[in-house]
Design a protein around this motif. Structure first.
Motif, short mmCIF file in Angstrom:
data_model
loop_
_atom_site.label_atom_id
_atom_site.label_comp_id
_atom_site.label_asym_id
_atom_site.label_seq_id
_atom_site.Cartn_x
_atom_site.Cartn_y
_atom_site.Cartn_z
N THR A 11 63.08 11.18 -7.16
CA THR A 11 63.05 11.37 -5.55
C THR A 11 63.87 10.13 -5.26
N ASP A 208 64.98 19.66 2.86
CA ASP A 208 64.27 18.56 3.36
C ASP A 208 65.00 17.37 2.85
N LEU A 211 63.25 15.49 -0.17
CA LEU A 211 63.47 15.93 -1.83
C LEU A 211 64.68 15.59 -2.34
N GLY A 284 61.55 23.04 1.49
CA GLY A 284 60.68 21.81 1.93
C GLY A 284 59.91 22.09 3.10
N ARG A 285 59.82 20.83 3.85
CA ARG A 285 59.01 20.81 4.99
C ARG A 285 59.93 21.62 6.10
N ASP A 301 58.83 26.90 -0.95
CA ASP A 301 57.65 25.79 -1.22
C ASP A 301 58.33 25.00 -2.19
N CYS A 302 59.09 23.73 -1.83
CA CYS A 302 59.52 22.94 -2.93
C CYS A 302 58.93 21.37 -2.72
N GLY A 303 57.99 21.45 -3.24
CA GLY A 303 57.34 19.91 -3.39
C GLY A 303 57.97 18.93 -4.03
N THR A 304 58.86 19.16 -4.80
CA THR A 304 59.65 18.33 -5.56
C THR A 304 60.94 18.75 -5.58
N ARG A 307 61.81 21.47 -8.02
CA ARG A 307 61.45 22.78 -7.78
C ARG A 307 62.71 23.17 -6.74
#
Length: 317
Positions: A11, A208, A211, A284-285, A301-304, A307
């Motif tokens: 990241t 986001d 990300l 993402g957000r 939903d992509c937290g990383t 993803r």
């Protein structure tokens, strides 16, 4: 098809494998040539010969530089400057060409629809390089860079005017759809307005920014009070120390970056979205960009970043 190295995607600007992404159009161009010749994406500080390059490959780099820049370099320049960062410094000292808005980040193999990613608030497109690499070399990825970063042109100051300009550039190389568009920060708003102006748009992605990599320019403080001219050399030295700009970046990059950043923030604040009825994919957000209530937003939903890459590849693959 050339092989792609199996590397984890981080990241920040550097991954666990040492990958550091390009920071300006010269480094992006060179990294793209190395990917074409070596068969996989490389970071700006990785050694050309350590990655498997040979003298014939080096000659191909020199030939590409002659065609693109009109500069005939000696063959041993790659031996003496075996990294993208080092060779870019040679080109930048000799003849850095002002770059238009369209920056080719990754060539692709011609089998996939190109992905066009619009610059974030800072106007740069280097933030998308690692994402392009992670998607895979079969995907062609272009960045749309803000006007006024590398020459003295005035930056565009409204989202619609940016969309108009970028659609014109896009149509020049890709006259008809399908189109895949996206961006982070103001880039999401510009991509939205571009979609309004184009037919056969298959994707409008709001990504986001965190990300891709954490924001680390310190430019948020400029929004309150622009720094005086006397502080610009100090800001440039700080950016160079943190690896945000090349060591031999022209001092003017700070003033231009400040001007572009402020213009983009003002444009985002004043934007009044055009009507658009197709869905927009949000990764993402929730984005800072205010989208009309009529727009259907498909959340991913992509937290990383891994993803994010997987979700994008599924949509555009």
């Amino acid at each position: 098809m050339n092989a792609v190295r199996d590397e984890p995607v981080g990241t920040g600007s550097t991954t666990e494998t040492g990958y550091e992404r390009p920071r300006d159009p010269v480094e992006i161009w060179l990294a793209r040539q190395w990917q074409r010749i070596l068969g996989f994406g490389v970071g700006i500080r990785e050694n050309f010969f350590g990655l498997g390059g040979n003298s014939l490959d080096a000659a191909r780099v020199i030939d590409a530089i002659l065609v693109e820049f009109g500069v005939q370099l000696p063959l041993n320049v790659v031996t003496e400057h075996p990294t993208v960062e080092g060779l870019a410094a040679v080109l930048r000292d000799g003849d850095e060409r002002p770059s238009g808005p369209l920056i080719a980040i990754q060539d692709g193999d011609g089998t996939r629809t190109p992905l066009f990613l619009v610059h974030p608030d800072d106007g740069q497109v280097g933030r998308y390089c690692r994402l392009a690499n992670a998607l895979g070399e079969e995907f062609a990825v272009f960045g749309l860079q803000a006007e006024g970063l590398y020459h003295d042109a005035e930056p565009l100051r409204t989202v619609p005017s940016m969309a108009d300009a970028y659609v014109s550039v896009l149509r020049a190389i890709h006259p008809t759809g399908p189109y895949l568009l996206g961006g982070c920060e103001i880039g999401a708003a510009i991509a939205y307005e571009m979609a309004v102006r184009l037919d056969d748009v298959r994707l409008v992605a709001a990504i986001d920014a965190e990300l891709l990599e954490p924001s680390d320019t310190g430019a948020e403080s400029w929004l309150r009070e622009p720094p005086p001219q006397s502080q610009l050399p100090e800001i440039l030295a700080d950016w160079q120390e943190r690896g945000l700009v090349p060591r031999n970046a022209a001092p003017e990059i700070v003033a231009r970056s400040l001007r572009v950043w402020q213009a983009n923030r003002d444009a985002a604040r004043d934007w009044r979205p055009s009507p658009y009825t197709e869905p927009m994919d949000v990764f993402g957000r929730t984005q800072n960009t205010a989208l009309p209530a009529t727009v259907v937003q498909r959340a991913h939903d992509c937290g990383t970043e891994d993803r994010l890459t997987a979700a994008l590849r599924e949509l555009i693959g």
